[in-house]
Design a protein around this motif. Structure first.
Motif, mmCIF file in Angstrom:
data_model
loop_
_atom_site.group_PDB
_atom_site.id
_atom_site.type_symbol
_atom_site.label_atom_id
_atom_site.label_comp_id
_atom_site.label_asym_id
_atom_site.label_seq_id
_atom_site.Cartn_x
_atom_site.Cartn_y
_atom_site.Cartn_z
ATOM 1 N N ARG A 42 6.646 -1.052 11.744
ATOM 2 C CA ARG A 42 6.490 -2.499 11.821
ATOM 3 C C ARG A 42 7.363 -3.225 10.795
ATOM 4 O O ARG A 42 7.784 -4.362 11.041
ATOM 5 C CB ARG A 42 5.025 -2.889 11.648
ATOM 6 N N ASP B 114 -7.616 3.249 5.156
ATOM 7 C CA ASP B 114 -6.958 2.501 4.081
ATOM 8 C C ASP B 114 -7.790 1.286 3.684
ATOM 9 O O ASP B 114 -7.965 0.990 2.500
ATOM 10 C CB ASP B 114 -5.566 2.033 4.535
ATOM 11 N N LEU C 139 0.826 -1.215 0.000
ATOM 12 C CA LEU C 139 0.000 0.000 0.000
ATOM 13 C C LEU C 139 0.857 1.261 0.000
ATOM 14 O O LEU C 139 0.637 2.183 -0.773
ATOM 15 C CB LEU C 139 -0.928 -0.011 1.216
ATOM 16 N N LYS C 140 1.828 1.281 0.892
ATOM 17 C CA LYS C 140 2.611 2.513 1.026
ATOM 18 C C LYS C 140 3.919 2.400 0.258
ATOM 19 O O LYS C 140 4.817 1.647 0.623
ATOM 20 C CB LYS C 140 2.884 2.777 2.511
ATOM 21 N N THR D 140 -0.219 -4.829 3.474
ATOM 22 C CA THR D 140 0.249 -3.627 4.169
ATOM 23 C C THR D 140 0.562 -3.895 5.632
ATOM 24 O O THR D 140 0.113 -4.893 6.200
ATOM 25 C CB THR D 140 -0.811 -2.509 4.049
ATOM 26 N N SER D 141 1.309 -3.012 6.221
ATOM 27 C CA SER D 141 1.592 -3.092 7.661
ATOM 28 C C SER D 141 0.472 -2.434 8.456
ATOM 29 O O SER D 141 0.394 -2.574 9.650
ATOM 30 C CB SER D 141 2.895 -2.345 7.966
ATOM 31 N N SER D 142 -0.348 -1.678 7.748
ATOM 32 C CA SER D 142 -1.293 -0.806 8.446
ATOM 33 C C SER D 142 -2.674 -1.420 8.635
ATOM 34 O O SER D 142 -3.225 -2.040 7.741
ATOM 35 C CB SER D 142 -1.411 0.502 7.659
ATOM 36 N N LYS D 143 -3.211 -1.159 9.834
ATOM 37 C CA LYS D 143 -4.600 -1.560 10.091
ATOM 38 C C LYS D 143 -5.495 -0.321 10.005
ATOM 39 O O LYS D 143 -6.606 -0.325 10.510
ATOM 40 C CB LYS D 143 -4.709 -2.141 11.500
ATOM 41 N N GLU D 144 -4.953 0.750 9.380
ATOM 42 C CA GLU D 144 -5.712 2.003 9.317
ATOM 43 C C GLU D 144 -7.060 1.779 8.638
ATOM 44 O O GLU D 144 -7.128 1.319 7.496
ATOM 45 C CB GLU D 144 -4.920 3.068 8.537
ATOM 46 N N GLU D 145 -8.115 2.160 9.377
ATOM 47 C CA GLU D 145 -9.480 1.952 8.900
ATOM 48 C C GLU D 145 -9.706 2.601 7.532
ATOM 49 O O GLU D 145 -10.293 2.011 6.634
ATOM 50 C CB GLU D 145 -10.459 2.546 9.917
ATOM 51 N N SER E 146 2.443 3.311 11.963
ATOM 52 C CA SER E 146 1.717 2.095 11.637
ATOM 53 C C SER E 146 2.369 1.353 10.471
ATOM 54 O O SER E 146 2.536 0.149 10.482
ATOM 55 C CB SER E 146 0.279 2.468 11.297
ATOM 56 N N HIS E 147 2.745 2.111 9.425
ATOM 57 C CA HIS E 147 3.330 1.483 8.235
ATOM 58 C C HIS E 147 4.803 1.153 8.396
ATOM 59 O O HIS E 147 5.230 0.049 8.089
ATOM 60 C CB HIS E 147 3.166 2.427 7.031
ATOM 61 N N VAL F 80 -3.086 -7.620 6.409
ATOM 62 C CA VAL F 80 -2.101 -6.927 7.233
ATOM 63 C C VAL F 80 -0.932 -7.894 7.483
ATOM 64 O O VAL F 80 -1.123 -9.012 7.964
ATOM 65 C CB VAL F 80 -2.719 -6.479 8.561
ATOM 66 N N LYS F 81 0.255 -7.404 7.131
ATOM 67 C CA LYS F 81 1.436 -8.264 7.269
ATOM 68 C C LYS F 81 1.811 -8.381 8.739
ATOM 69 O O LYS F 81 2.085 -7.368 9.385
ATOM 70 C CB LYS F 81 2.606 -7.668 6.481
ATOM 71 N N PRO F 82 1.830 -9.586 9.299
ATOM 72 C CA PRO F 82 2.188 -9.730 10.714
ATOM 73 C C PRO F 82 3.691 -9.494 10.921
ATOM 74 O O PRO F 82 4.486 -9.734 10.017
ATOM 75 C CB PRO F 82 1.825 -11.172 11.044
ATOM 76 N N VAL F 83 4.052 -9.035 12.115
ATOM 77 C CA VAL F 83 5.470 -8.843 12.455
ATOM 78 C C VAL F 83 6.168 -10.200 12.569
ATOM 79 O O VAL F 83 7.259 -10.415 12.029
ATOM 80 C CB VAL F 83 5.604 -8.032 13.756
ATOM 81 N N ARG G 80 9.518 -6.579 11.272
ATOM 82 C CA ARG G 80 9.205 -7.791 10.511
ATOM 83 C C ARG G 80 10.495 -8.348 9.878
ATOM 84 O O ARG G 80 10.709 -9.555 9.854
ATOM 85 C CB ARG G 80 8.188 -7.462 9.435
ATOM 86 N N ARG H 221 -6.129 5.235 17.720
ATOM 87 C CA ARG H 221 -7.258 5.101 16.790
ATOM 88 C C ARG H 221 -8.587 5.385 17.504
ATOM 89 O O ARG H 221 -9.481 6.004 16.946
ATOM 90 C CB ARG H 221 -7.265 3.683 16.208
#
Lengths: 150, 547
Positions: free
Chosen positions: B337, A108, A72-73, A101-106, B333-334, A122-125, B341, B388
């Motif tokens: 992480r 997005d 995404l980014k 994406t890494s983001s859980k931004e609503e 957030s982006h 969402v890609k887990p760590v 990872r 959030r």
């Protein structure tokens, strides 16, 4: 890579983060899902590839990937813009796109779905979870999902 | 939002005020005009009244003039009558003396002839008659006056020329003459040959013989018809004048009344005008006051607008700070992480690909790297979750807390089926709120209860609710590790912990999230605790209000 341009493409990975790309490809390879994978490093390159322009001028655009894994980014052209362009073009709108994406931004998540994304992940760590997620996605889109015949 | 509403309310209020002000100014201006109009009319009426007064005076003057003239006429008339009478008297005296002279000097024929000539030539009728009324002489004046010739008249009775109603008059005269009484000059009516009546003035004298014995009567008759008529006309004219005078007096009196009335009305109008002037001044004063107030309001309004603008600026500043924070958390957030990872992923790769080359210690270090990167991922996730919540809008719906709690308890039990937990669920009332947020609250509360009772042999958890006026308070009590009330201030702070990670795992965000959510609902959260004896958390939510 140039050899692959016109051969059958199964996965188009658009990812600017080298580490993520490496780990993604590694996970897919482990399950033999990365045979026909093309990795592009940003949105601009992705659009040129998909529509056979610029660097990829002359590429047969009917040769469509089975699935696009889209970060995404990204710098220059973001994943959302790539998604919008693909989904608003009759020639490419049927290509499945998975937003990774890494983001859980609503916002997005909502925006991606509005633009017609096929999956939002969402890609887990944690690498184990990450690896499993990528593999599941590869299996689903390569094996489980039946694409429309053209 | 609230600010904007207030601002627009103010603008509307200001417009309304300005409009009312204009209306009042308009009305005041109309009143001023009306007042001026009244003043003008008043002056006009005063003018007309003054003109009437003058006209009235003029009339009174004319009246007085006419009265004077009438009085003068009456006097002139009386004078005329008097002169007339005087002349008649003198004429009669002359005739009588002449006649008497003629009788006494009978011998003087010449003289008699002359006398006869005088008699004959007189315009007056000179008549003599016997005591029985037989006409004995009749001069030319008699012929002219009565239409009878001397031939026709002589030897006829005097009643020839006396109207029937005056016959008794002749008798009286005869009687008086016979008694030797003097008869005054008198006026009466006689009748002509043609039947016409005439007014006459008669002087009667006795005719005596030589011995002095009364043998007849002589009369000198003068036609006074013309004079009588003139007199009558004068009288009539006088009467007319008198009546006109009376009429004029009446009218003058009426005019005086009308004038008084006008005067009264005028005074009334002056009074009203004065009242209007006062009212007008009052209105002007009120107007000025209103203008003052309006200008004060304008100033106040400007002040408010200024304050509003200041607030707007501050809001914009806050908004820009907020946006910065938002983009910051978006970036976190982006981007935060991804390296984690990578650390986590490549450590795994090392472990997978070089397993055989690594000794146990190296593997342990690798595990520590993986564990810490996972922990950091969790921290980032919690931090993002917390930030959030501040941005999220509360979607008010009816929420069954009972259902939420039951489902969560079942889930927690499923995760650790071996653990014996004694859970008491009391009455849980429904509440208006955001279902997802409230679920998060109970997830955090129940997971805390499970976590901090983990080291107890027996776990007791009680969940319930009780109403309190417009609020409903929910509580969750456990017999776990509890906390020291001395540090209560830190309990709901972000990343604040009462226990070390070695004792109990956690990031210190859970209670901060609860407080955020409850505050967003317009509610309160508090807690009681005692070290090693347990804790009780309370959340109080408004029953139906949106915050």
């Amino acid at each position: 890579m140039n050899q692959m341009i016109n051969s059958e493409i199964q996965i188009l990975l658009v990812e600017d983060n080298k580490s993520d790309a490496k780990l993604t490809i590694r996970a897919l390879k482990k399950h033999n899902l990365a045979n026909n994978l093309i990795h592009l490093i940003d949105g601009a390159q992705a659009l040129e590839f998909i529509f056979g322009k610029g660097e990829f001028a002359g590429r047969n655009i009917d040769n469509k990937p089975r699935v696009i894994f889209l970060d995404l980014k990204m710098p220059k052209v973001s994943g959302l813009e790539v998604l919008r362009t693909i989904k608003s073009d009759e020639r490419t709108k049927l290509i499945p796109v998975v937003m990774m994406t890494s983001s859980k931004e609503e916002k997005d998540i909502i925006e991606s779905h509005k633009l017609g994304v096929n999956s939002y992940v969402v890609k887990p760590v944690d690498f184990e979870n990450f690896s499993k997620t990528i593999t599941d996605l590869g299996f689903y889109w390569m094996v489980v999902n039946t694409p429309p015949q053209h | 939002m609230d600010r904007k509403n207030r601002q627009s309310d103010l603008v509307i209020a200001e417009r309304e005020l300005a409009f009312q002000n204009e209306e009042k100014e308009k009305r005041a201006a109309e009143l001023v005009i009306a007042n001026q109009e009244l003043l003008f009319q008043n002056k006009e009426k005063e003018k007309r009244a003054a003109e009437l007064v003058i006209a009235n005076k003029e009339l009174i003057f004319q009246n007085e003039e006419k009265e004077k003239r009438a009085a003068e006429l009456v006097i002139a008339n009386e004078e005329l009558i008097f002169q007339n009478e005087e002349k008649e008297k003198r004429a009669a005296e002359l005739i009588i003396s002449t006649l008497a002279g003629s009788v006494q000097r009978k011998k003087n024929e010449e003289y008699i002839e002359r006398l006869a000539a005088i008699v004959e030539s007189s315009d007056d009728a000179i008549i003599s008659k016997s005591l029985d009324g037989t006409i004995k002489s009749w001069n030319r004046g008699g012929e002219k006056m009565f239409g009878y010739t001397s031939k026709e008249a002589i030897d006829k009775n005097i009643s020839l020329i006396i109207p029937p109603e005056f016959v008794s008059e002749e008798k009286n005269i005869l009687e008086k003459i016979c008694k030797n009484e003097t008869i005054d000059h008198f006026e009466t009516t006689r009748i002509k040959k043609n039947g016409e009546r005439i007014y006459v003035a008669i002087t009667v004298s006795p005719l005596k013989d030589k011995a002095g014995k009364i043998v007849g009567i002589s009369k000198i008759v003068r036609d006074i018809t013309q004079r009588k008529k003139a007199e009558e006309e004068l009288i009539h004219a006088n009467k007319k004048l008198v009546s006109q005078n009376e009429e004029k007096e009446k009218r003058a009196a009426e005019l005086i009344i009308a004038n008084k009335e006008l005067d009264f009305q005028n005074k009334e109008k002056e009074k009203r005008a004065a009242e209007l002037i006062i009212a007008n001044k009052e209105l002007l004063f009120q107007n000025e006051e209103k203008e003052k107030r309006a200008s004060e309001l304008l100033i106040a309004n400007e002040e408010l607008l200024f304050q509003n603008e200041e607030k707007g600026k501050r809001a914009m500043e806050l908004e820009s700070v907020n946006k910065e924070l938002e983009s910051f958390s978006y970036s976190v957030s982006h981007d935060l992480r991804a390296p984690l990872r990578a650390i986590n992923g490549f450590t795994r790769v090392l472990m997978e690909d070089y397993m055989e080359q690594l000794d146990e210690e190296a593997k342990g270090v690798m595990d520590d790297i993986i564990e810490n990167s996972n922990k950091m991922g969790e921290l980032i996730d919690n931090l993002l979750g917390f930030s959030r919540i501040s941005k999220q809008q509360v979607m008010m719906v009816n929420v069954s807390i009972k259902d939420i709690v039951n489902n969560l308890i079942a889930e927690f039990k499923r995760e650790d089926p071996e653990r014996i937990v004694n859970i008491t669920i009391k009455k849980l009332e429904d509440i208006m709120g955001d279902r997802r947020m409230l679920k998060q609250v109970f997830i955090n509360l129940i997971s805390n209860a499970f976590k901090y009772t983990g080291k107890k042999e027996k776990t007791d958890i009680e969940i319930g609710s009780y109403p309190e006026e417009n609020f409903c308070t929910y509580y969750i009590r456990d017999n776990g590790a509890g906390f020291d009330m001395r540090y209560y201030d830190k309990l709901f702070g972000v990343f604040q912990r009462m226990h070390s990670s070695n004792e109990f795992e956690g990031t210190g965000v859970g209670l901060a999230i609860i407080q955020r959510i409850i505050t967003k609902h317009g509610g309160k959260v508090w807690a009681e605790g005692k070290v090693n004896e347990g804790a009780c958390f309370y959340i109080s939510l408004p029953k139906s209000k949106i915050n």
